[in-house]
Design a protein around this motif. Structure first.
Motif, PDB file in Angstrom:
ATOM      1  N   GLY A 220      15.999  31.144  49.184  1.00  0.00           N
ATOM      2  CA  GLY A 220      14.850  30.978  50.062  1.00  0.00           C
ATOM      3  C   GLY A 220      15.258  30.865  51.513  1.00  0.00           C
ATOM      4  N   THR A 221      16.373  31.466  51.879  1.00  0.00           N
ATOM      5  CA  THR A 221      16.857  31.373  53.259  1.00  0.00           C
ATOM      6  C   THR A 221      16.137  32.389  54.148  1.00  0.00           C
ATOM      7  N   ASP A 222      16.188  32.158  55.465  1.00  0.00           N
ATOM      8  CA  ASP A 222      15.566  33.098  56.403  1.00  0.00           C
ATOM      9  C   ASP A 222      16.600  33.728  57.325  1.00  0.00           C
ATOM     10  N   GLY A 238      27.710  37.612  38.267  1.00  0.00           N
ATOM     11  CA  GLY A 238      26.910  38.100  37.150  1.00  0.00           C
ATOM     12  C   GLY A 238      25.654  37.291  36.920  1.00  0.00           C
ATOM     13  N   LYS A 239      25.110  36.693  37.991  1.00  0.00           N
ATOM     14  CA  LYS A 239      23.936  35.830  37.862  1.00  0.00           C
ATOM     15  C   LYS A 239      22.684  36.519  38.405  1.00  0.00           C
ATOM     16  N   PRO A 240      21.547  36.343  37.740  1.00  0.00           N
ATOM     17  CA  PRO A 240      20.285  36.876  38.267  1.00  0.00           C
ATOM     18  C   PRO A 240      19.878  36.112  39.521  1.00  0.00           C
ATOM     19  N   LEU A 241      19.208  36.825  40.429  1.00  0.00           N
ATOM     20  CA  LEU A 241      18.821  36.247  41.711  1.00  0.00           C
ATOM     21  C   LEU A 241      17.329  36.474  41.943  1.00  0.00           C
ATOM     22  N   ILE A 242      16.601  35.386  42.164  1.00  0.00           N
ATOM     23  CA  ILE A 242      15.209  35.471  42.588  1.00  0.00           C
ATOM     24  C   ILE A 242      15.192  35.168  44.077  1.00  0.00           C
ATOM     25  N   ALA A 243      14.783  36.157  44.869  1.00  0.00           N
ATOM     26  CA  ALA A 243      14.807  35.986  46.321  1.00  0.00           C
ATOM     27  C   ALA A 243      13.437  36.273  46.896  1.00  0.00           C
ATOM     28  N   ALA A 244      13.048  35.474  47.873  1.00  0.00           N
ATOM     29  CA  ALA A 244      11.774  35.657  48.561  1.00  0.00           C
ATOM     30  C   ALA A 244      12.025  35.573  50.057  1.00  0.00           C
TER      31      ALA A 244
END
Length: 345
Positions: A220-222, A238-244
């Motif tokens: 959640g960084t800008d 190898g990790k999934p990433l949810i980014a907004a």
């Protein structure tokens, strides 16, 4: 008088913790036995010991008989208190839900897409949230409320007055506190059954080992440099990433999971915007509820990912326009030759 004085000395020693209670009680019994024996009819009288110790046989014998039930009651009460405390404070078995947790998560367990099995997955899951700002605040609170067993948060900043317009995990009383510690305090107050970890540091190349310790990463960084770096570290681990990301009235969110055939962040955004083309919230402003909307979506996608509920945002990018209340989803796919994740497919 010396006989009474001996008991007073033992009482002071035990009360002042100079002598443990049990050895002190044993010495008191021994001292009482000496007094009774010195005044016993079986011993010739008068004798010097009885005169020195004071009292008489009947008095010391009666004193001992009265002390027995008092001492027995005291030790029995202490034993009962220890038993109750041990039963109350006994930790739950690893992975098991305490009754109060089952009540807390009842509305989750009622959902057929989650149920008891899904709630157990949440309890066993670990999520690392990068950034405890506008997006991280609601995401962290809802992850904690949902019962994600281990939550880590990494952020180098401290709480400032200007953050409080949108960063709802922090409070006015925690201005000046590192954001990660403020966030952990808020999550612990909301849900005490979690393993919460704070990392007051910047994300750098050395953070790769930290990413490997978690099942899922939320960004959640800008800061564009940090966002690209987080993507690289997540792919390498190898990790999934949810980014907004958000700005002014608009936001976007997706699940980047090249290990499962989806694109990574750099597949979709291979070229960084020119300086000034994508201003930060500090430069362009942001509507206060907007990070709440997108941050809650991040938590929702995390819960869905962990519990395998519904359809996630792998291979899809959701764009939300808060000013005109519009949302649309566009398809995405891995980019051939991506320098970050191309080798992983």
């Amino acid at each position: 008088m010396i006989g009474i004085l001996g008991f007073l000395v033992l009482a002071v020693a035990v009360g002042g913790r100079y002598l443990p209670a049990r050895p002190g009680m044993a010495l008191a019994v021994f001292w009482w036995a000496i007094l009774v024996l010195a005044h016993s009819p079986l011993v010739a009288h008068p004798n010097g010991a009885a005169a020195l110790l004071g009292g008489n046989f009947t008095a010391w014998l009666l004193a001992g008989m009265l002390a027995v039930p008092v001492i027995g009651y005291r030790f029995g009460l202490q034993a009962l208190r220890r038993k109750i405390a041990a039963k109350t404070l006994a930790p739950a078995r690893p992975g098991a839900f305490q009754p109060v947790e089952l009540e807390r998560y009842a509305r989750h367990i009622m959902l057929r897409e989650i149920g008891g099995q899904g709630q157990r997955k949440l309890k066993d899951a670990s999520v690392l949230v990068v950034g405890a700002g506008g997006l991280g605040s609601p995401a962290l609170l809802y992850l904690a409320a949902s019962g994600v067993g281990r939550i880590g948060v990494i952020d180098p900043d401290v709480v400032e007055n200007s953050n409080l317009q949108r960063q709802i995990i922090h409070t006015d009383g925690r201005i000046g506190m590192p954001k990660v510690h403020s966030a952990v305090a808020a999550m612990a107050a909301l849900n005490p059954f979690l393993d919460l970890r704070a990392y007051a540091r910047r994300v750098d190349a050395e953070a790769g080992g930290l990413f490997a310790d978690y099942d899922l990463i939320l960004d959640g960084t800008d800061n564009l440099d940090t966002r690209y770096l987080v993507n690289r570290l997540a792919v390498a681990a190898g990790k999934p990433l949810i980014a907004a990301a958000i700005t002014q009235w608009e936001g976007q969110i997706s699940l980047y999971d090249p290990a499962q055939g989806g694109p990574c962040f750099e597949c979709i955004f291979p070229n960084r915007p020119a300086p000034g083309m994508v201003p930060t919230c500090a430069e362009a402003g942001v509507a206060a509820p907007l990070p709440g909307v997108l941050g809650a979506m991040m938590a929702m996608e995390a819960v869905k990912y962990v519990t395998c509920a519904g359809q996630n945002l792998r291979g899809r990018l959701m764009i939300y326009d808060g000013l005109y209340t519009e949302a649309r989803v566009i398809g995405t796919k891995p980019r051939e030759g991506c320098k970050v994740c191309g080798a992983s497919r």
